[in-house]
Write a protein that holds these residues in place. Structure first.
Motif, PDB file in Angstrom:
ATOM      1  N   TYR A  23       0.917  -1.342   0.120  1.00  0.00           N
ATOM      2  CA  TYR A  23      -0.127  -0.047   0.163  1.00  0.00           C
ATOM      3  C   TYR A  23       0.794   1.293   0.046  1.00  0.00           C
ATOM      4  O   TYR A  23       0.326   2.320  -0.753  1.00  0.00           O
ATOM      5  N   ILE A  24       1.949   1.299   1.037  1.00  0.00           N
ATOM      6  CA  ILE A  24       2.807   2.530   1.160  1.00  0.00           C
ATOM      7  C   ILE A  24       3.395   2.524  -0.454  1.00  0.00           C
ATOM      8  O   ILE A  24       3.540   3.679  -0.813  1.00  0.00           O
ATOM      9  N   ALA A  25       3.915   1.444  -1.007  1.00  0.00           N
ATOM     10  CA  ALA A  25       4.568   1.432  -2.489  1.00  0.00           C
ATOM     11  C   ALA A  25       3.641   2.226  -3.300  1.00  0.00           C
ATOM     12  O   ALA A  25       3.909   2.769  -4.166  1.00  0.00           O
ATOM     13  N   GLU A  26       2.259   1.953  -3.258  1.00  0.00           N
ATOM     14  CA  GLU A  26       1.628   2.248  -4.271  1.00  0.00           C
ATOM     15  C   GLU A  26       1.258   3.937  -4.140  1.00  0.00           C
ATOM     16  O   GLU A  26       0.907   4.481  -5.128  1.00  0.00           O
ATOM     17  N   CYS A  27       1.197   4.210  -2.890  1.00  0.00           N
ATOM     18  CA  CYS A  27       1.177   5.793  -2.519  1.00  0.00           C
ATOM     19  C   CYS A  27       2.270   6.496  -3.039  1.00  0.00           C
ATOM     20  O   CYS A  27       2.034   7.748  -3.123  1.00  0.00           O
ATOM     21  N   GLY A  40       3.674   5.876  -6.357  1.00  0.00           N
ATOM     22  CA  GLY A  40       3.668   5.597  -7.692  1.00  0.00           C
ATOM     23  C   GLY A  40       4.040   4.070  -8.182  1.00  0.00           C
ATOM     24  O   GLY A  40       4.373   3.984  -9.176  1.00  0.00           O
ATOM     25  N   PHE A  41       4.027   3.287  -7.171  1.00  0.00           N
ATOM     26  CA  PHE A  41       4.056   1.828  -7.769  1.00  0.00           C
ATOM     27  C   PHE A  41       2.641   0.966  -7.736  1.00  0.00           C
ATOM     28  O   PHE A  41       1.681   1.545  -7.121  1.00  0.00           O
ATOM     29  N   ARG A  42       2.968  -0.022  -8.522  1.00  0.00           N
ATOM     30  CA  ARG A  42       1.540  -0.807  -8.511  1.00  0.00           C
ATOM     31  C   ARG A  42       2.122  -2.451  -7.945  1.00  0.00           C
ATOM     32  O   ARG A  42       3.108  -2.547  -8.589  1.00  0.00           O
ATOM     33  N   TYR A  43       1.303  -2.968  -7.390  1.00  0.00           N
ATOM     34  CA  TYR A  43       1.460  -4.800  -7.490  1.00  0.00           C
ATOM     35  C   TYR A  43       1.462  -5.142  -8.753  1.00  0.00           C
ATOM     36  O   TYR A  43       0.661  -5.212  -9.446  1.00  0.00           O
ATOM     37  N   ALA A  44       2.537  -6.132  -8.764  1.00  0.00           N
ATOM     38  CA  ALA A  44       2.729  -6.836 -10.105  1.00  0.00           C
ATOM     39  C   ALA A  44       2.787  -8.214  -9.951  1.00  0.00           C
ATOM     40  O   ALA A  44       1.824  -8.940 -10.728  1.00  0.00           O
ATOM     41  N   ASP A  45       3.253  -8.851  -9.097  1.00  0.00           N
ATOM     42  CA  ASP A  45       3.428 -10.453  -8.808  1.00  0.00           C
ATOM     43  C   ASP A  45       3.768 -10.663  -7.494  1.00  0.00           C
ATOM     44  O   ASP A  45       4.604  -9.867  -6.662  1.00  0.00           O
ATOM     45  N   VAL A  46       3.805 -12.082  -7.594  1.00  0.00           N
ATOM     46  CA  VAL A  46       4.412 -12.605  -6.126  1.00  0.00           C
ATOM     47  C   VAL A  46       5.063 -13.953  -6.784  1.00  0.00           C
ATOM     48  O   VAL A  46       4.433 -14.687  -7.496  1.00  0.00           O
ATOM     49  N   ARG A  47       6.041 -14.252  -5.913  1.00  0.00           N
ATOM     50  CA  ARG A  47       6.846 -15.887  -6.135  1.00  0.00           C
ATOM     51  C   ARG A  47       7.322 -16.216  -4.900  1.00  0.00           C
ATOM     52  O   ARG A  47       7.549 -15.569  -3.947  1.00  0.00           O
ATOM     53  N   HIS A  48       7.600 -17.793  -4.927  1.00  0.00           N
ATOM     54  CA  HIS A  48       8.100 -18.445  -3.726  1.00  0.00           C
ATOM     55  C   HIS A  48       9.649 -18.477  -4.121  1.00  0.00           C
ATOM     56  O   HIS A  48       9.949 -18.919  -5.163  1.00  0.00           O
ATOM     57  N   VAL A  49      10.677 -18.167  -3.122  1.00  0.00           N
ATOM     58  CA  VAL A  49      12.152 -18.332  -3.378  1.00  0.00           C
ATOM     59  C   VAL A  49      12.630 -19.377  -2.509  1.00  0.00           C
ATOM     60  O   VAL A  49      12.503 -19.077  -1.257  1.00  0.00           O
ATOM     61  N   GLY A  50      13.401 -20.269  -3.003  1.00  0.00           N
ATOM     62  CA  GLY A  50      14.254 -20.947  -2.140  1.00  0.00           C
ATOM     63  C   GLY A  50      13.412 -22.182  -1.407  1.00  0.00           C
ATOM     64  O   GLY A  50      12.409 -22.199  -1.647  1.00  0.00           O
ATOM     65  N   VAL A  90       1.687   9.146 -10.668  1.00  0.00           N
ATOM     66  CA  VAL A  90       2.617  10.092 -10.738  1.00  0.00           C
ATOM     67  C   VAL A  90       2.073  11.156  -9.719  1.00  0.00           C
ATOM     68  O   VAL A  90       2.876  11.700  -8.723  1.00  0.00           O
ATOM     69  N   GLN A  91       1.034  11.691 -10.066  1.00  0.00           N
ATOM     70  CA  GLN A  91       0.456  12.753  -9.239  1.00  0.00           C
ATOM     71  C   GLN A  91       0.200  12.391  -7.657  1.00  0.00           C
ATOM     72  O   GLN A  91       0.422  13.198  -6.603  1.00  0.00           O
ATOM     73  N   ARG A  92      -0.045  11.256  -7.685  1.00  0.00           N
ATOM     74  CA  ARG A  92      -0.321  10.549  -6.169  1.00  0.00           C
ATOM     75  C   ARG A  92       1.199  10.553  -5.261  1.00  0.00           C
ATOM     76  O   ARG A  92       1.220  11.014  -4.251  1.00  0.00           O
ATOM     77  N   ALA A  93       1.894  10.113  -6.185  1.00  0.00           N
ATOM     78  CA  ALA A  93       3.264  10.024  -5.502  1.00  0.00           C
ATOM     79  C   ALA A  93       4.021  11.472  -5.227  1.00  0.00           C
ATOM     80  O   ALA A  93       4.331  11.513  -4.053  1.00  0.00           O
ATOM     81  N   ALA A  94       3.662  12.236  -5.980  1.00  0.00           N
ATOM     82  CA  ALA A  94       4.111  13.785  -5.614  1.00  0.00           C
ATOM     83  C   ALA A  94       3.433  14.328  -4.491  1.00  0.00           C
ATOM     84  O   ALA A  94       4.189  15.237  -3.581  1.00  0.00           O
ATOM     85  N   ALA A  95       2.166  14.185  -4.393  1.00  0.00           N
ATOM     86  CA  ALA A  95       1.278  14.477  -3.204  1.00  0.00           C
ATOM     87  C   ALA A  95       1.834  14.143  -2.044  1.00  0.00           C
ATOM     88  O   ALA A  95       1.778  14.825  -0.863  1.00  0.00           O
ATOM     89  N   ASN A  96       1.889  12.656  -1.994  1.00  0.00           N
ATOM     90  CA  ASN A  96       2.369  12.010  -0.845  1.00  0.00           C
ATOM     91  C   ASN A  96       3.944  12.324  -0.294  1.00  0.00           C
ATOM     92  O   ASN A  96       4.225  12.591   0.690  1.00  0.00           O
ATOM     93  N   ALA A  97       4.883  12.553  -1.460  1.00  0.00           N
ATOM     94  CA  ALA A  97       6.016  13.114  -1.054  1.00  0.00           C
ATOM     95  C   ALA A  97       6.381  14.238  -0.335  1.00  0.00           C
ATOM     96  O   ALA A  97       6.893  14.839   0.577  1.00  0.00           O
TER      97      ALA A  97
END
Length: 203
Positions: free
Chosen positions: A38-42, A44-54, A72-79
């Protein structure tokens, strides 16, 4: 510095310098992953995928930079609104010093966490792979029994392995079905990705 602050600091460093970010949590705490996503999306990012490692099947959640002008606007506003994020200051949607969502952010965090869990269950128990294993492994065990003469142990395993795998598949499908109901109720749409996996996208 609290554990939550350390998570946020590490995340903000990635967000500032990378277009693809991975959230990693060795114990797969879905609420923590949902809050970090959620914080990442605030920003300017979006959830893409998930994987299991190891061998421990550690969950890795991939976030990618979202080129949508609204992101982009959301990222600037939160920054501008949270200048100390990542340096011990408040971050969007969370109580100070924690990864506990404030009431208005809780539904979005829950939705992201559900999307991650749905995809993670699909990655952990691929139906085609489990079905192949459910007949392939017993076949190998039967051949080993014939070669070694240890029929009691190996034939017992040959019977138990497919039962265990099919039960695992059934439990996994039941859990995913419940998550799918939640996602549908939240307005998400089922789609097939380029690998043929069933996933959900938000409206």
């Amino acid at each position: 510095m609290s554990l939550a602050d350390r998570h946020v600091t590490a995340l903000m460093r990635q967000l500032a310098s990378q277009d693809v970010v991975e959230l990693v949590h060795p114990f797969a705490e879905w609420e923590t992953l949902g809050a970090l996503a959620y914080i990442a999306e605030c920003y300017g990012f979006r959830y893409a995928d998930v994987r299991h490692v190891g061998k421990e099947k550690t969950v890795h959640v991939t976030m990618v930079r979202d080129p949508d002008p609204r992101a982009v606007q959301r990222a600037a506003a939160n920054a501008a609104a949270f200048p100390q994020a990542g340096a011990g200051g408040p971050v969007p949607g969370m109580y100070q010093g924690s990864l506990t969502p404030v009431p208005e952010a809780q539904p979005d965090v829950d939705l992201i966490a559900t999307l991650i869990r749905y995809d993670a269950l699909g990655a952990a128990a691929n139906r085609k792979q489990l079905l192949t294993m459910s007949w392939g492994i017993p076949l190998v065990l039967v051949l080993l029994a014939a070669l070694t003469g240890k029929f009691a142990v190996l034939l017992t395993l040959a019977a138990l392995v497919p039962a265990f795998l099919l039960i695992t598949l059934r439990v996994n499908e039941t859990r995913r079905a419940k998550l799918a109901e939640r996602l549908t109720a939240a307005g998400c749409t089922p789609v097939r990705d380029e690998q043929g996996r069933e996933r959900y996208v938000r409206a």
